[in-house]
Design an enzyme around this catalytic site. Structure first.
Site, PDB file in Angstrom:
ATOM      1  CE  LYS A   1      45.677  34.472  51.595  1.00 48.61           C
ATOM      2  NZ  LYS A   1      44.782  34.207  50.463  1.00 48.61           N
TER       3      LYS A   1
ATOM      4  CD  GLU B   1      40.625  29.497  48.427  1.00 45.28           C
ATOM      5  OE1 GLU B   1      41.032  29.959  49.506  1.00 45.28           O
ATOM      6  OE2 GLU B   1      40.539  30.177  47.394  1.00 45.28           O
TER       7      GLU B   1
ATOM      8  CD  GLU C   1      41.700  38.098  46.312  1.00 39.71           C
ATOM      9  OE1 GLU C   1      40.902  37.909  47.243  1.00 39.71           O
ATOM     10  OE2 GLU C   1      42.354  37.198  45.777  1.00 39.71           O
TER      11      GLU C   1
ATOM     12  CG  ASP D   1      45.309  32.465  47.410  1.00 39.22           C
ATOM     13  OD1 ASP D   1      45.274  32.312  48.633  1.00 39.22           O
ATOM     14  OD2 ASP D   1      44.312  32.772  46.732  1.00 39.22           O
TER      15      ASP D   1
ATOM     16  CD  GLU E   1      35.314  34.881  49.959  1.00 39.94           C
ATOM     17  OE1 GLU E   1      34.505  35.759  50.314  1.00 39.94           O
ATOM     18  OE2 GLU E   1      36.279  35.115  49.212  1.00 39.94           O
ATOM     19  NE  ARG E   2      37.403  31.128  47.794  1.00 37.43           N
ATOM     20  CZ  ARG E   2      37.078  31.149  46.511  1.00 37.43           C
ATOM     21  NH1 ARG E   2      36.455  30.142  45.950  1.00 37.43           N
ATOM     22  NH2 ARG E   2      37.359  32.184  45.773  1.00 37.43           N
TER      23      ARG E   2
ATOM     24  CD1 TRP F   1      42.067  36.253  37.646  1.00 39.03           C
ATOM     25  CD2 TRP F   1      42.254  36.882  39.789  1.00 39.03           C
ATOM     26  NE1 TRP F   1      40.851  36.749  38.045  1.00 39.03           N
ATOM     27  CE2 TRP F   1      40.930  37.133  39.361  1.00 39.03           C
ATOM     28  CE3 TRP F   1      42.604  37.199  41.095  1.00 39.03           C
ATOM     29  CZ2 TRP F   1      39.971  37.706  40.192  1.00 39.03           C
ATOM     30  CZ3 TRP F   1      41.641  37.756  41.923  1.00 39.03           C
ATOM     31  CH2 TRP F   1      40.351  38.010  41.479  1.00 39.03           C
TER      32      TRP F   1
HETATM   33  C1  GCU Z   1      41.781  33.695  48.053  1.00 39.86           C
HETATM   34  C2  GCU Z   1      40.379  33.195  48.195  1.00 39.86           C
HETATM   35  C3  GCU Z   1      39.411  34.294  48.480  1.00 39.86           C
HETATM   36  C4  GCU Z   1      39.890  35.075  49.693  1.00 39.86           C
HETATM   37  C5  GCU Z   1      41.303  35.526  49.471  1.00 39.86           C
HETATM   38  C6  GCU Z   1      41.894  36.138  50.722  1.00 39.86           C
HETATM   39  O1  GCU Z   1      41.928  34.435  46.903  1.00 39.86           O
HETATM   40  O2  GCU Z   1      40.018  32.532  47.029  1.00 39.86           O
HETATM   41  O3  GCU Z   1      38.161  33.719  48.729  1.00 39.86           O
HETATM   42  O4  GCU Z   1      39.061  36.147  49.935  1.00 39.86           O
HETATM   43  O5  GCU Z   1      42.124  34.451  49.149  1.00 39.86           O
HETATM   44  O6  GCU Z   1      42.617  35.422  51.405  1.00 39.86           O
HETATM   45  O7  GCU Z   1      41.655  37.284  51.018  1.00 39.86           O
END
Ligand code: GCU
Length: 837
Positions: A372, A405, A298, A377, A174-175, A554
């Site tokens: 973070k 990302e 998410e 984000d 992912e990413r 979002w």
């Molecule tokens: C962002 C990212 C996702 C990731 C998320 C996270 O939203 O786009 O791919 O899962 O961060 O850090 O959990």
């Protein structure tokens, strides 16, 4: 014969290293180092166990010295008194064999002492991995031609210096922008863990001590017996580098894998399930570093499902790993992604504090809340997360993102150390005392036992690790800053450059200049003044799409309308987020006058005509910044071009290709964002550039055979909103136009769209001269997340330089569609020298 073979092997390793796999550990020959009197004659590594980092240090010193000095040294694991040796070991081993070492008294966990002052080089670690760090430090100095005598101790500022790798069990990342996983494939841990070991070596050299190998969006099947065996295999592979393995957990595993009816953290059966699985893992991986948990975020499951607190959830794991010394990293990235944009008081940036502040002090001692760097984000500009200043009785770590990302997917050069340093140096003034983020996460400010750094890296199988040679400065800088956040970005970069590209001054100066300008440039041509990156947040997070930020749940809102823009986060009028900071900082952000320009639109909703401290209006700043940033990206190409004779072809070409792409995509960004806000605000650009492109021939205005018009969505991803695509997926289209520019020499640029699902072929001709041919195959060459649409992700440019053009000639593009790619074209630019359009 053996010697010959090993020399040959070494030589081939160094040559093939220019594919990037050796990263900054190339150990290239350093000519001035050759005859140094400081050249050691032997290596003594005070541990003979192959899995020991001290043993690894001995091997590394041997390979490094062979590469740098062309001198083969023997490694002995027996202590002996000899002059001119490098001795490496733990403090205990060293003092047992050689007596007390007063200079090393202040060593702390993972720290090392390095002395090259006497005729012996002494490298002593507080523990085994510290010794390895010292060896890497010594080699780094040698590889940079630094042979000056030195003697010092280096201790880490924080115990946690981990990477997070968002690898899925199916092998995707992912990413990730550098190919598939080095840990997993088809649902299982890879059998061959060589590459994982090589990665561990790289990370050890920058003093990283833990890797969380799987995605935070975790799959419960990681915990099957077969995969636990696999974890053991990986842990064994990385252990000799002093790196410990950790894993991300799926909160619902007891239900989804274990067959229980719930995953309620206060259900004794659930607790027992985790205890049991944890015991099984530690039986195979006795030094597992711990768990990382993304919960209730998410769509991920978590304790809130059962009305339990996030602390209840975190502590359940903490209990399970505590007997083994494990740590639980619990992510603060918890928010509701269905908040109502109609509510002007709603704010995703408030989520962290709302979810976590009341839990301060309720987490077990071996829990670390991983935050973070900003409240949203990984945007191009955010203030430090207020949560850092709010948790005084909880250990915290900062989450940084090495993988780009939101910052160009490694296809744009963005050196991130300056961004990270800005956050780490932010002083949140908790209790009106110095409270820099770096001192909070180190544990020192609030006297916490744990704390540190988590870097989302996402290396893949690409030989360059991150998909781009230049992006590796970010990984290097991440490790260096996690060890010592007070280092200067430029100094770190220069160490990396010397190690990666050699000691040539021009190479050093050029890469320094490009890299140090790169974050400001990216910010300039993406989102300015704290409005966020403005990339497409609903699709691939790569190209521009400001409208995607607003009118959805979002919460990455810009609140842009015809007259005004920005999030009102004041306490007085807005979402109250400014008040989440300790009072001294809150006061700064509450007032427009004291809010720095670069965060103005993060905290305030203002008219486009609002004057900045620079005297410019917000909108004019947008326009100017986009031109400035895109110009800088054009300059990167010329700068990199100038190094042709100084960098090996393989890496020079690779980087040249990416810089050229970036230069073209920076123009896509520039025009897209400017068009969007120009269209919305209807305020003209004082310099009359926006919407005015005198050097372009729009494809839709050419004579078309086999091509038709196409309205691009988002509209601003096309010059004048329209492109052309072939009528069918099989027959070529031809677009022609009469050249009305004066005769002369031009760079001819074609803006087109390169989508996945096909590889269209193009031919550009002027009268009967073929100017160039190319194929729409960037998806094979770049590695950014691709798009299936004509949009800001797929929009790109190819340029043919120095083309002789006569007034009245005909320019013709023939596009041969392929698969689902209908040879899309946006425009052709005829650029006289010095013009960018
Ligand atoms: C962002 C990212 C996702 C990731 C998320 C996270 O939203 O786009 O791919 O899962 O961060 O850090 O959990």
């Amino acid at each position: 014969m053996r010697l010959f073979l090993s020399t040959l092997l070494l030589a081939s390793r160094l040559v093939s290293a220019e594919d990037g796999s050796a990263a900054w550990l190339r150990y290239a020959p350093v000519t001035q180092a050759k005859n140094s009197r400081l050249l050691p004659a032997a290596i003594i590594a005070l541990n003979s166990t192959k899995s020991s980092p001290v043993y690894t240090a001995g091997q590394e010193l041997r390979d490094g010295i062979a590469g740098i000095f062309s001198k083969e040294l023997n490694v002995s694991t027996q202590a002996r008194r000899t002059s001119s040796a490098v001795i490496v070991g733990t403090l205990t081993a060293y003092t047992n064999d050689y007596g007390d070492l007063e200079d090393a008294e202040d060593l702390e966990e993972d720290g090392f002492f390095l002395s090259t002052e006497q005729d012996q080089v002494v490298i002593v670690g507080h523990n085994e991995r510290g010794a390895l760090y010292g060896a890497f430090e010594y080699l780094s100095r040698l590889a940079q031609g630094d042979l000056s005598p030195t003697s010092f101790i280096s201790n880490p500022q924080a115990p946690i210096r981990w990477t997070n790798e968002w690898n899925n069990l199916d092998g995707s990342i992912e990413r990730g922008y550098a190919g598939p996983s080095i840990f997993f494939r088809d649902g299982f841990v890879l059998e061959n863990v060589t590459r994982a070991a090589e990665y561990a070596r790289l990370l050890a050299s920058i003093r990283i001590n833990g890797i969380i190998i799987n995605n935070v969006n975790a799959n419960a099947t990681l915990l099957t017996a077969r995969n636990i065996e696999g974890l053991a295999r990986l842990a064994d592979a990385i252990r000799p580098y002093g790196i410990q393995l950790g894993i991300s957990l799926n909160f619902a595993s007891p239900r989804d894998l274990g067959g229980l009816s719930s995953f309620d953290p206060l259900d004794p059966k659930v607790d027992a399930w985790w205890m049991n699985i944890t015991t099984q893992i530690y039986a195979k991986v006795p030094d597992m570093i711990g768990y990382l948990v993304k919960a209730n975020s998410e769509g991920q499951p978590g304790p809130l499902t059962y009305n339990r607190t996030l602390a209840d959830g975190a502590n359940m794991f903490a209990r399970a790993v505590r007997p083994y010394g494990g740590v639980v990293m619990f992510r603060a990235f918890v928010y509701d992604n269905h908040i109502s944009p109609a509510n002007w008081k709603a704010d995703r940036a408030n989520a962290q504090l709302e979810f976590f502040q009341h839990l301060d002090g309720k987490f077990d001692e071996n829990v670390v809340v991983q935050i973070k760097y900003g409240p949203i984000d990984f945007q191009v500009r955010e203030p430090a997360s207020p949560l850092f200043g709010a948790l005084h009785n909880t250990s915290t770590a900062i989450e940084l993102q090495v993988t780009q990302e939101y910052l160009g997917h490694q296809c744009h050069l963005v050196y991130l150390a300056p961004l990270w340093k800005e956050i780490l140096g932010s002083d949140l003034r908790a209790d009106s005392r110095s409270s820099k983020v770096k001192d909070i996460v180190s544990g020192s400010r609030f006297k916490r036992p744990l704390g540190g750094y988590a870097g989302v890296v996402n290396v893949g199988t690409n030989s360059t690790w991150l998909g781009s040679h230049l992006a590796m400065s970010n990984l290097y800088a991440y490790g260096r800053l996690a060890w010592d956040a007070s280092l200067e970005s430029e100094a770190i970069l220069q160490d990396w450059t010397r190690l990666t590209f050699g000691l040539d001054q021009e190479v050093l100066d050029t890469i320094t200049d490009m890299s140090m300008k790169s974050w400001p440039a990216y910010e300039n041509y993406s989102g300015n003044l704290g409005i966020q990156t403005l990339t497409d947040i609903l699709y691939t997070h790569f190209g521009p799409n400001p409208a995607s930020q607003d009118n959805n749940g979002w919460g990455q809102w810009t609140r842009a309308d015809k007259a005004s823009i920005g999030m009102d986060r004041t306490v007085k009028n807005g979402t109250g987020n400014a008040g989440h900071y300790p009072p001294e900082v809150a006061q700064i952000y509450e007032n427009i006058e004291t809010t720095p320009d670069n965060l103005l639109l993060w905290f305030h909703h203002v008219p486009y005509t609002q004057r900045l401290k620079s005297g410019k209006t917000v909108i004019q700043h947008f326009y100017d910044a986009h031109y400035e940033g895109a110009d800088t990206a054009q300059a990167f190409v010329r700068q990199w071009e100038s190094l042709k004779s100084k960098v090996d072809n393989e890496r020079w070409n690779h980087i040249m290709f990416r810089q050229t792409f970036q230069a073209g995509h920076a123009l896509v960004w520039r025009d897209s964002i400017n068009q969007f806000y120009h269209n919305l605000s209807e305020i003209p650009d004082e310099s009359k550039r926006v919407g005015n492109h005198p050097y372009r021939i729009e494809a839709e205005q050419m004579s078309l055979v086999g091509y038709k018009l196409y309205s691009v969505n988002p509209f601003h991803a096309a010059s004048r909103h329209t492109a052309i695509v072939t009528n069918s997926n099989s027959s070529a289209g031809i677009a022609t136009a009469n050249i009305t520019f004066v005769s002369g020499t031009y760079d001819v640029a074609v803006n087109y769209y390169d989508i996945i699902g096909g590889k269209a072929r193009y031919q550009l001709e002027i009268d009967n001269r073929t100017i160039g041919k190319w194929t729409g195959n960037l998806e094979d060459k770049l590695g950014h997340a691709p798009s299936i649409y004509l949009d800001g992700h797929s929009a790109t440019r190819i340029t043919f330089k120095g083309v002789e053009v006569r007034h009245g000639e005909t320019v013709r593009i023939t596009g041969q569609p392929n698969g689902m790619e209908p040879a899309p074209i946006d425009y052709i630019s005829f650029l006289p020298p010095g013009v960018v359009d």
